[in-house]
Design a protein around this motif. Sequence first.
Motif, PDB file in Angstrom:
ATOM      1  N   PRO A 185       0.728  -0.457  -0.017  1.00 16.46           N
ATOM      2  CA  PRO A 185      -0.181  -0.471  -0.350  1.00 16.46           C
ATOM      3  C   PRO A 185       0.896   1.786   0.121  1.00 16.46           C
ATOM      4  CG  PRO A 185      -0.391  -1.109   2.007  1.00 16.46           C
ATOM      5  CD  PRO A 185       1.506  -2.156   1.045  1.00 16.46           C
ATOM      6  N   LEU A 186       0.244   2.222  -0.581  1.00 11.05           N
ATOM      7  CA  LEU A 186       0.520   3.582  -0.780  1.00 11.05           C
ATOM      8  C   LEU A 186       0.104   4.412   0.447  1.00 11.05           C
ATOM      9  CD1 LEU A 186       0.212   5.143  -3.963  1.00 11.05           C
ATOM     10  CD2 LEU A 186       2.215   3.943  -3.256  1.00 11.05           C
ATOM     11  N   PHE A 187       1.600   4.889   1.472  1.00 15.44           N
ATOM     12  CA  PHE A 187       1.394   5.665   2.948  1.00 15.44           C
ATOM     13  C   PHE A 187       1.379   7.216   2.592  1.00 15.44           C
ATOM     14  CE2 PHE A 187       3.518   1.660   3.321  1.00 15.44           C
ATOM     15  CZ  PHE A 187       3.394   1.392   4.457  1.00 15.44           C
ATOM     16  N   ALA A 188       0.185   7.949   3.305  1.00 14.62           N
ATOM     17  CA  ALA A 188       0.027   9.211   2.944  1.00 14.62           C
ATOM     18  C   ALA A 188      -0.853   9.353   4.010  1.00 14.62           C
ATOM     19  CB  ALA A 188      -0.300   9.362   1.426  1.00 14.62           C
ATOM     20  N   LEU A 189      -1.257  10.844   4.455  1.00 12.52           N
ATOM     21  CA  LEU A 189      -1.796  11.342   5.315  1.00 12.52           C
ATOM     22  C   LEU A 189      -3.621  10.551   5.062  1.00 12.52           C
ATOM     23  CD1 LEU A 189       0.075  14.465   6.125  1.00 12.52           C
ATOM     24  CD2 LEU A 189      -0.201  12.544   7.106  1.00 12.52           C
TER      25      LEU A 189
END
Length: 390
Positions: A6-10
């Motif tokens: 998964p991409l990590f983002a706010l």
Amino acid sequence: MSDQYPLFALSEEHQEIRKAIREICDAKIAPAAAAVDEEARYPQEAHDALIETEFFAPHVPEAYGGVGADALATVLVIEEIARADVSASLIPAVNKLGSLPVQIGGSEELKKKYLGALAAGQGNFSYCLSEPDAGSDAANQKTRAVRDGDFWVLNGVKRWITNAGVSEYYTVLAVTDPSMRSKGISAFVVEKSDEGVSFGAPEKKLGIKGSPTREVYFDNVRIPADRIIGEEGKGFTYAMQTLDHTRITIAAQAVGVAQGALDYALGYIKERQQFGKPIAEFQGVEFMVADMGMKIEAARQLTYAAAGRSERGDKDLTFFGAAAKAFASDVAMQVTTDAVQLLGGYGFTRDYPVERMMRDAKITQIYEGTNQVQRIVMARQLLAGIQSTL
């Protein structure tokens, strides 16, 4: 592939928090930052704005009247305030530092009373650990607390106490059993109004001049027995657990001030012309700002990763908290110094904010454990085999 990695983002919620606090900083905090520094006065404008918008102590759980911000949201708040004024960012940061021992070990009655008061904006909360002979050697406490019936009587001196004199509430570490060293230290809540509490003169500091730093004196301070935090002899444990979480807020300050310095420098180099063109077009300058941006982003991601571990209580939190604090503060000192360099002679004057940012950044390498101590902490964690493998 995306499900497995998964991409990590706010989250959208965290992005909205950043947007909201940035708007407050731009409107209420940044405009006063230079005057706060010049006059070495408490940033009352920031204090009032943070209470009004519930960013004064965002970490306090909803059960005690707070907004219940998670560790990452709290980091975002502190980062954005530090981008405008590091002194002001110490309001939510130290409110968390001072009150977290109560949240970790305090009785339900203590939590309701003091976390509730903090959430309501009834007073700041400071942390009294350091002493004249107990800095990096934090277990070498001399302040004593002696039981006297239904009371504890405290005597001693605390040094380098942030927001001392302004804060209404203080978590105080004191020796209750001298024979047990760190296991004979207990924690108490002391109020500014308690008889026998007094303060030294404000320290004349290099930076964070808007946040008063003073000694706190306890002269036969008699407090009710139920003001002890948790169990007798557990105070030092609560204090160290607190620092595992709050070192991340120092990392957030460091990221914020570094970003503020880079933002200002970028605007300057695009306008400043030499040899017939903006200095931003010179490769040497481009390389400087590239390194500044890269290091800030690395520090930010490490800080956010540490915040996640703080929220979950992961076993490698101690390593990540120390790593984030040490790395981000080293980055902040380098980036703010480079920002001064980019502005040349102007950067060395108080007419421009980067010299204040450079002075403010220095403390992030020192307080809540020097970066030398952070490296000792990290090394011991690594040697004990405690490190993330993800």
